[in-house]
Design a protein around this motif. Structure first.
Motif, PDB file in Angstrom:
ATOM      1  N   UNK A   7      -1.474   8.062  -1.546  1.00 57.32           N
ATOM      2  CA  UNK A   7      -2.970   7.421  -1.503  1.00 57.32           C
ATOM      3  C   UNK A   7      -3.024   6.073  -1.717  1.00 57.32           C
ATOM      4  N   UNK A   8      -3.787   5.304  -1.182  1.00 54.87           N
ATOM      5  CA  UNK A   8      -3.844   3.771  -1.388  1.00 54.87           C
ATOM      6  C   UNK A   8      -5.295   3.443  -1.272  1.00 54.87           C
ATOM      7  N   UNK A  13     -15.280   1.556   1.234  1.00 58.36           N
ATOM      8  CA  UNK A  13     -15.498   2.961   1.668  1.00 58.36           C
ATOM      9  C   UNK A  13     -14.888   2.774   3.161  1.00 58.36           C
ATOM     10  N   UNK A  14     -14.274   3.705   3.555  1.00 59.49           N
ATOM     11  CA  UNK A  14     -13.729   3.874   4.972  1.00 59.49           C
ATOM     12  C   UNK A  14     -14.665   5.095   5.730  1.00 59.49           C
ATOM     13  N   UNK A  54       9.835   6.278  -2.306  1.00 58.18           N
ATOM     14  CA  UNK A  54       9.163   7.686  -2.229  1.00 58.18           C
ATOM     15  C   UNK A  54       7.946   7.523  -1.775  1.00 58.18           C
ATOM     16  N   UNK A  55       7.134   6.532  -2.432  1.00 61.73           N
ATOM     17  CA  UNK A  55       5.844   6.664  -1.660  1.00 61.73           C
ATOM     18  C   UNK A  55       5.671   5.459  -0.442  1.00 61.73           C
ATOM     19  N   UNK A  56       4.756   5.943   0.416  1.00 61.27           N
ATOM     20  CA  UNK A  56       4.626   5.056   1.553  1.00 61.27           C
ATOM     21  C   UNK A  56       3.120   4.465   1.404  1.00 61.27           C
ATOM     22  N   UNK A 341      -7.471   5.258   1.276  1.00 57.33           N
ATOM     23  CA  UNK A 341      -6.742   5.817   2.563  1.00 57.33           C
ATOM     24  C   UNK A 341      -5.899   6.715   2.050  1.00 57.33           C
ATOM     25  N   UNK A 342      -5.801   8.023   2.753  1.00 57.82           N
ATOM     26  CA  UNK A 342      -4.401   9.045   2.245  1.00 57.82           C
ATOM     27  C   UNK A 342      -3.803   9.401   3.617  1.00 57.82           C
TER      28      UNK A 342
END
Length: 349
Positions: A7-8, A13-14, A54-56, A341-342
């Motif tokens: 998650x970022x 709100x998207x 590890x995280x993107x 954003x996920x």
């Protein structure tokens, strides 16, 4: 192996999120459209996967300031996409590569305020559908506009298509669209015909439930699935559309978007205002595209459909609505009201 969720937070709100098509490789680029800002925007992001980390996380490539909330977004091809706005306008936009390999979003065509009420006020454009270079826009004014990427003019307009707000639209064929309105009426139009009346009308249910999203099966386009404000999924075979084939009680709240996987049509994905993101899969082994038929297609079965489906929760339920999702091979993106954003990677198909 369970899918990995990253998650970022993006501080807005998207409302819409879409992968940029890439026919040859895994796409790393995607666009987002915001809502509820004083000044909204359409943004292009790059999601580079790094084996060492590890995280993107996505990083911002380009941003375009937008008038009104972004109500929908659809790609025509790898370079062009269309967006619709709560101000009643539709934009054709291009992802433009500059000389130094920088990339930016540019507006190519603006169909300004093509949705408006009888008193002249702007009417929100609620949704878009695309078929090759053709674009259809619908709005709260009950109007349907046929546009094309090759012209700045409106090709066809049905100004009084509906007496209430039209919420959803999809192309069935190059000349045929299906719409749904606030009262739960589904209507089929031949947009190339001089006759502007619908060629067919039927109801989502007997209770005037509002459809919130529509999709069609990738290979059997006569098979339509609608999500509604009560969280149910309703399936029709448009060859015999008097009554739905089946109705599934699904999400806790209204369904915001549904999408069949384009390459694995026995997999469906849905997200909801109740903060759920689900992966629906048939219990039989995955059937490659082109080999499924009416006998193997679970969605065309009227009896005990739920027993033939498995439902996977792709991430913990959020406290805020998930407004939009999009698929790219075994990766899913979703945009939410919690200003995040996920990215879900490694979905089993």
């Amino acid at each position: 192996m369970s899918p990995k969720v990253c998650g970022t937070f993006v501080s807005e709100k998207i409302n819409k999120i879409r992968w940029k098509p890439d026919p040859f490789n895994n796409s790393n680029f995607f666009i987002t459209g915001s809502v509820d800002n004083d000044e909204n925007n359409v943004k292009l992001w790059n999601l580079r996967e790094n084996e060492e980390e590890e995280d993107i996380y996505p990083y911002l490539v380009s941003s375009y300031t937008y008038c009104g909330d972004v109500s929908d977004a659809k790609f025509l091809n790898a370079d062009y996409f269309v967006t619709s706005s709560s101000s009643g306008s539709v934009h054709l936009m291009k992802i433009h590569t500059l000389v130094d390999d920088d990339v930016e979003i540019r507006n190519e065509t603006l169909w300004k305020k093509i949705h408006h009420f009888k008193n002249g006020d702007n009417a929100p454009c609620t949704a878009l559908a695309v078929y090759e270079k053709d674009i259809v826009s619908i709005g709260e004014d009950g109007a349907i506009n046929l546009l094309t990427a090759q012209s700045k003019n409106i090709i066809q307009r049905i100004g009084d298509a509906d007496s209430c707000s039209i919420h959803c639209v999809i192309f069935l064929k190059h000349n045929e669209i299906l719409t749904s309105n606030l009262r739960g009426q589904m209507k089929v139009y031949d947009i190339r015909s001089s006759n502007t009346a619908p060629s067919n009308t039927f109801m989502l249910s007997g209770d005037q439930v509002t459809p919130t999203c529509l999709t069609y099966h990738p290979t059997q386009r006569h098979l339509i699935v609608a999500g509604d404000e009560l969280g149910s999924l309703t399936t029709w075979d448009l060859r015999q559309n008097t009554y739905p084939i089946n109705v599934l009680n699904a999400h806790e709240g209204p369904i915001s978007e549904i999408q069949f996987h384009p390459d694995h049509p026995d997999h469906l994905f849905s997200c909801s205002y109740s903060g759920e993101l689900w992966h629906w899969s048939t219990k039989a082994r995955s059937i490659p595209i082109g080999l499924e038929n009416n006998e193997t297609n679970v969605w065309l079965m009227s009896d005990n459909v739920k027993s033939k489906l498995e439902v996977f929760t792709l991430m913990p339920t959020l406290g805020k609505p998930i407004n939009s999702l999009d698929l790219n091979r075994n990766k899913v993106l979703c945009g939410c009201d919690n200003e995040a954003i996920y990215f879900i990677n490694g979905i089993e198909l």
